[in-house]
Write a protein that holds these residues in place. Structure first.
Motif: not given
Length: 408
Positions: A136, A19, A134, A127
């Motif tokens: 993003y 990430v 998460q 992820h």
């Protein structure tokens, strides 16, 4: 599949490395990124058994006797409390996976499988680590339509979780914006989750690591320093009562473990950022050996055979790189490392070198794993790179870094 929980060769560190790498490279390309950390309430306790069994049968393809085993494993389970020798009445358990069991984490991961498909439909990067998810998204500040995609994705996630008896906690769901500061300021810092506005934070705690908007990890370093010094002061109070090996075990358990946790994320950070971590290691060495604070610390670190903090970070980064090249790391890290193949026959083609990508080192790209890993790897002697096992690689790597750190 971007799920790093309870899988061989996967860890919180590999998840965060992936990430962080994506966020750093996006910033290097002049993009801003929005990271959303989803929080589930009592996730393992709310798994519906009937839905789980349907998922095992129709998604995973488990049928017949094997499915009956799972059905038997989940059914007719009871729980009770036992206080002062007096048991409570029994209560049937109709939800949740048995915690502390071998199968519990695996069953929960399988239960969460459809979530990945929902997120992919919206083209959002994600992820997962167990129940921590998460999301993003990287964009130019003017591409506000991508924020709408993120909001729609969050709405669909909440709807799916509700239908699967999972509860998304908006109060603990956090948002952070990354990228060059002038571009960050142009991005709307508010997104909405089912009518609740989520304001961008200045720092968030992500799988035990504190992220700041510049991805400098200075906030994380400060928290690690504070925690490590607290434990070191307590150890120093009882140091005279302990034998040297026992004191060293305490230092490694309560101090060194904090210095080393996810320290590959700090690769490429400037020395002044790492200085406070080095001061912790120095203080730990003084507590162990009892030397005066005015005595030079380097001979003590050498006698303990400790690598300085900066070299411990390099050691971890290179160890992960070795694992990537030997198929002992997640596939999402393997995609970040490319073996060097020259266009024409050269002696270097069999040297085990890696491609060092072009980045703007004045920005953030110089700290990405995809840049740091090949850069450090190509500097290693051939005999270290060609080690035939992890154990041999560790020995040769530590010897090489030890000599480099103390200029032997």
């Amino acid at each position: 599949m971007f799920q790093s929980g309870f899988r061989a060769h996967h860890s919180t560190e590999t998840a965060l490395l992936k990430v962080t790498n994506d966020l750093l490279i996006a910033s290097d390309h002049g993009l801003v990124s929005m990271l959303v950390l989803l929080d589930l309430s009592a996730a393992f306790d709310t798994v519906d058994h009937s839905i789980l069994l349907q998922r095992l049968e129709h998604v995973i393809g488990i049928k017949g006797t094997a499915l009956d085993w799972f059905r038997s494993y989940l059914s007719d389970r009871y729980q009770f409390a036992h206080v002062h020798g007096v048991p409570s009445s029994y209560s049937r358990v109709s939800h949740g996976v048995p915690q502390g069991s071998v199968l519990g984490p695996i069953l929960f991961t399988l239960y969460m499988l459809p979530l990945g498909n929902i997120i992919r439909q919206h083209g959002i990067n994600f992820h997962c680590y167990a129940d921590d998810t998460q999301l993003y998204l990287s964009m130019k500040p003017e591409e506000t339509e991508k924020l709408v995609k993120l909001q729609t994705c969050l709405k669909d996630i909440k709807s799916w979780m509700s239908s699967n008896f999972l509860l998304l906690n908006p109060g603990k769901t956090e948002v952070m914006v990354f990228g060059p500061e002038p571009l960050r300021d142009r991005l709307d810092h508010m997104i909405t989750l089912d009518g609740i506005s989520l304001t961008s934070s200045l720092s968030v705690r992500n799988l035990g690591v504190t992220f700041d908007q510049n991805l400098s990890f200075n906030s994380h370093i400060k928290l690690v320093s504070r925690s490590a010094f607290f434990h070191l002061r307590n150890i120093s109070k009882i140091r005279k009562l302990l034998m040297q090996p026992d004191a060293e075990k305490l230092v490694h358990a309560f101090v060194t473990s904090r210095l080393d946790y996810c320290n590959s994320l700090l690769s490429g950070c400037p020395n002044n950022s790492l200085r406070s971590l080095q001061l912790i290691q120095n203080a730990a060495a003084r507590v162990l050996t009892g030397i005066d604070k005015r005595d030079h610390i380097t001979p003590v670190l050498v006698s303990l055979h400790w690598l300085p903090v900066k070299f411990r970070i390099t050691f971890k980064t290179l160890l992960l790189t070795y694992k990537v090249l030997r198929g002992l790391a997640p596939s999402y890290l393997e995609e970040l490392v490319i073996p060097y193949q020259p266009n024409r026959p050269l002696r270097s083609q069999n040297a085990g070198l890696l491609v060092v990508p072009r980045v703007s080192r004045s920005r953030m790209g110089g700290r990405a794993f995809s840049y740091q890993a090949p850069l450090l790897w190509n500097q290693l002697p051939v005999q270290v790179r060609e080690a035939d096992s992890i154990a041999t690689f560790k020995i040769r790597l530590k010897t090489y870094l030890f000599e480099k750190a103390y200029c032997y």
